[in-house]
Write a protein that holds these residues in place. Structure first.
Motif, PDB file in Angstrom:
ATOM      1  N   LEU A   1       0.802  -1.216   0.000  1.00  0.00           N
ATOM      2  CA  LEU A   1       0.000   0.000   0.000  1.00  0.00           C
ATOM      3  C   LEU A   1       0.845   1.280   0.000  1.00  0.00           C
ATOM      4  CD1 LEU A   1      -2.727  -0.952   2.649  1.00  0.00           C
ATOM      5  CD2 LEU A   1      -3.085  -0.699   0.181  1.00  0.00           C
ATOM      6  N   PHE A   2       1.942   1.271   0.746  1.00  0.00           N
ATOM      7  CA  PHE A   2       2.661   2.514   1.010  1.00  0.00           C
ATOM      8  C   PHE A   2       4.125   2.499   0.577  1.00  0.00           C
ATOM      9  CE2 PHE A   2      -0.439   1.683   4.466  1.00  0.00           C
ATOM     10  CZ  PHE A   2      -1.402   2.621   4.092  1.00  0.00           C
TER      11      PHE A   2
ATOM     12  N   ALA B   1      -0.206   9.281   4.429  1.00  0.00           N
ATOM     13  CA  ALA B   1      -0.910   8.319   3.573  1.00  0.00           C
ATOM     14  C   ALA B   1      -1.471   7.174   4.405  1.00  0.00           C
ATOM     15  CB  ALA B   1       0.031   7.786   2.501  1.00  0.00           C
ATOM     16  N   VAL B   2      -0.735   6.737   5.417  1.00  0.00           N
ATOM     17  CA  VAL B   2      -1.229   5.706   6.330  1.00  0.00           C
ATOM     18  C   VAL B   2      -2.485   6.209   7.037  1.00  0.00           C
ATOM     19  CG1 VAL B   2      -0.728   4.473   8.480  1.00  0.00           C
ATOM     20  CG2 VAL B   2       1.000   4.570   6.665  1.00  0.00           C
TER      21      VAL B   2
ATOM     22  N   ASP C   1      -4.564   8.567   6.118  1.00  0.00           N
ATOM     23  CA  ASP C   1      -5.663   8.699   5.163  1.00  0.00           C
ATOM     24  C   ASP C   1      -6.314   7.347   4.906  1.00  0.00           C
ATOM     25  OD1 ASP C   1      -5.091  11.398   4.967  1.00  0.00           O
ATOM     26  OD2 ASP C   1      -3.981  11.195   3.073  1.00  0.00           O
ATOM     27  N   TYR C   2      -5.492   6.333   4.736  1.00  0.00           N
ATOM     28  CA  TYR C   2      -6.011   4.999   4.443  1.00  0.00           C
ATOM     29  C   TYR C   2      -6.819   4.460   5.617  1.00  0.00           C
ATOM     30  CZ  TYR C   2      -6.089   0.008   3.380  1.00  0.00           C
ATOM     31  OH  TYR C   2      -6.505  -1.290   3.151  1.00  0.00           O
ATOM     32  N   VAL C   3      -6.256   4.549   6.834  1.00  0.00           N
ATOM     33  CA  VAL C   3      -6.946   4.029   8.018  1.00  0.00           C
ATOM     34  C   VAL C   3      -8.226   4.804   8.261  1.00  0.00           C
ATOM     35  CG1 VAL C   3      -6.772   3.687  10.509  1.00  0.00           C
ATOM     36  CG2 VAL C   3      -4.809   3.160   9.039  1.00  0.00           C
TER      37      VAL C   3
ATOM     38  N   ASP D   1     -10.132   6.257   6.117  1.00  0.00           N
ATOM     39  CA  ASP D   1     -11.143   5.862   5.130  1.00  0.00           C
ATOM     40  C   ASP D   1     -11.566   4.404   5.275  1.00  0.00           C
ATOM     41  OD1 ASP D   1     -11.028   8.409   4.080  1.00  0.00           O
ATOM     42  OD2 ASP D   1      -9.620   7.878   2.476  1.00  0.00           O
ATOM     43  N   ARG D   2     -10.661   3.586   5.752  1.00  0.00           N
ATOM     44  CA  ARG D   2     -10.931   2.137   5.843  1.00  0.00           C
ATOM     45  C   ARG D   2     -11.890   1.798   6.971  1.00  0.00           C
ATOM     46  NH1 ARG D   2     -10.015  -2.742   2.920  1.00  0.00           N
ATOM     47  NH2 ARG D   2     -10.260  -4.434   4.418  1.00  0.00           N
TER      48      ARG D   2
ATOM     49  N   HIS E   1      -8.630  -4.065  10.499  1.00  0.00           N
ATOM     50  CA  HIS E   1      -8.532  -3.929   9.048  1.00  0.00           C
ATOM     51  C   HIS E   1      -9.528  -4.837   8.344  1.00  0.00           C
ATOM     52  CE1 HIS E   1      -6.791  -4.386   4.978  1.00  0.00           C
ATOM     53  NE2 HIS E   1      -6.448  -3.118   5.152  1.00  0.00           N
TER      54      HIS E   1
ATOM     55  N   ARG F   1     -13.197  -3.575   9.307  1.00  0.00           N
ATOM     56  CA  ARG F   1     -13.415  -2.232   8.781  1.00  0.00           C
ATOM     57  C   ARG F   1     -14.220  -1.351   9.736  1.00  0.00           C
ATOM     58  NH1 ARG F   1     -13.687  -2.118   2.290  1.00  0.00           N
ATOM     59  NH2 ARG F   1     -13.136   0.017   2.874  1.00  0.00           N
TER      60      ARG F   1
ATOM     61  N   ASN G   1      -7.972  12.702  11.744  1.00  0.00           N
ATOM     62  CA  ASN G   1      -7.202  12.939  10.522  1.00  0.00           C
ATOM     63  C   ASN G   1      -7.087  14.413  10.145  1.00  0.00           C
ATOM     64  OD1 ASN G   1      -5.528  11.805   8.568  1.00  0.00           O
ATOM     65  ND2 ASN G   1      -7.151  11.716   7.035  1.00  0.00           N
TER      66      ASN G   1
END
Length: 306
Positions: free
Chosen positions: A123-124, A136-137, A139-141, A143-144, A162, A165, A228
């Motif tokens: 992913l990163f 970026a981490v 942002d991903y978490v 949104d996830r 993860h 979700r 975030n």
């Protein structure tokens, strides 16, 4: 600015039970404490303070059988500045990291680096190293995962968060911490006070919050995958590898949580009023015996509120 912080917790134990708390303002903010009440208990008991291996302030005592209440109140000075953003902060290679950072590169109870490493690099791995990669981490978490107090589960790990979700603030922190460690970025878990200062008020009763810190460019920076965006008025209570290291309350025997309230409010800088804590902060979402309703979660069937 001045921020009033405090808590009141009532538990019930069937027999005299040794416990320790980790709910005082972190020693690094000691010079910012304008006023602080002694930690009070009902009924009164003898107490002894100590500092744990992570530098957190802890308090030991023995609760007598029956209901037992612990409270503390404080007024803390804060800069009023939001979390620092430093886009040019760079990663340091592992061989250049201070010795104290190495513990925050390894897996821990809730952060399974061995099971998430391949995903993290997929992913990163191509994201610019440093601040951009950590963001970026986040942002991903962010949104996830879907946030809700109803999703609290004390045993949920980063991998499970993860997969499912969903989670609460500790789950957001654990997943982001795990990804960072997989990428060789030291990351540590933080809990503390975070009020609705400069943002729309949250209608839920106040609670302790969880976020994380990463080591970039020779210092630690605050990140928060749940919210975030930079926030104002964070007051650290404790740090560790994950939530297991920083229980709000650890009892050496079973207990039932009867009531819990937290307050974190900006106060008039011209006033040092020491009035009664706001009654609106009373938490009503109490779970069944042996479980904590806290956003930070709890271990089922044992003796932590974390």
């Amino acid at each position: 600015m001045l921020i009033r912080v405090g808590y009141g917790m009532t538990i019930e134990v069937a027999q005299p039970t040794h416990l320790f708390t980790m709910m005082s303002v972190h020693p690094e903010r000691a010079r910012d404490v304008n006023w602080q009440s002694p930690t009070e208990t009902v009924p009164p008991v003898a107490k002894r303070a100590f500092i744990d291996q992570f530098g957190n302030s802890c308090l030991r005592m023995v609760a007598p059988a029956g209901e037992f209440t612990i409270t503390q109140d404080a007024i803390v000075s804060d800069t009023g500045e939001p979390d620092l953003v430093q886009p040019d902060a760079r990663e340091w290679p592992p061989e250049q990291l201070p010795d104290g950072c190495l513990r925050y590169l390894k897996g821990s109870r809730y952060c399974e680096t061995d099971r998430l490493s391949q995903l993290a690099w997929r992913l990163f791995g191509n994201v610019t190293p440093g601040w951009a990669r950590v963001q970026a981490v986040c942002d991903y978490v962010h949104d996830r995962l879907t946030f809700s107090y109803g999703y609290a589960r004390s045993t949920r790990t980063a991998l499970e968060a993860h997969q499912e979700r969903l989670g609460v603030c500790r789950d957001f922190a654990h997943l982001a911490i795990t990804f960072c460690r997989c990428l060789n970025i030291p990351a540590r878990y933080v809990n503390g006070y975070l009020g609705d200062i400069g943002v729309e008020p949250d209608p839920s009763p106040m609670d302790f919050s969880a976020w994380f810190e990463v080591y970039l460019g020779g210092r630690w920076y605050t990140f928060d995958a749940r919210h975030n965006h930079p926030r104002t008025g964070r007051i650290v209570v404790a740090r560790g590898r994950d939530a297991m290291d920083v229980p709000l309350l650890h009892t050496f025997g079973l207990h039932t949580l009867k009531a819990f309230r937290v307050w974190t409010d900006e106060v008039d800088s011209r006033s040092r009023a020491r009035s009664e804590p706001p009654r609106t902060a009373v938490r009503s979402r109490l779970g069944p015996p042996g479980r904590s309703p806290l956003d930070l979660g709890a271990r089922e069937g044992v003796n932590h509120l974390i």
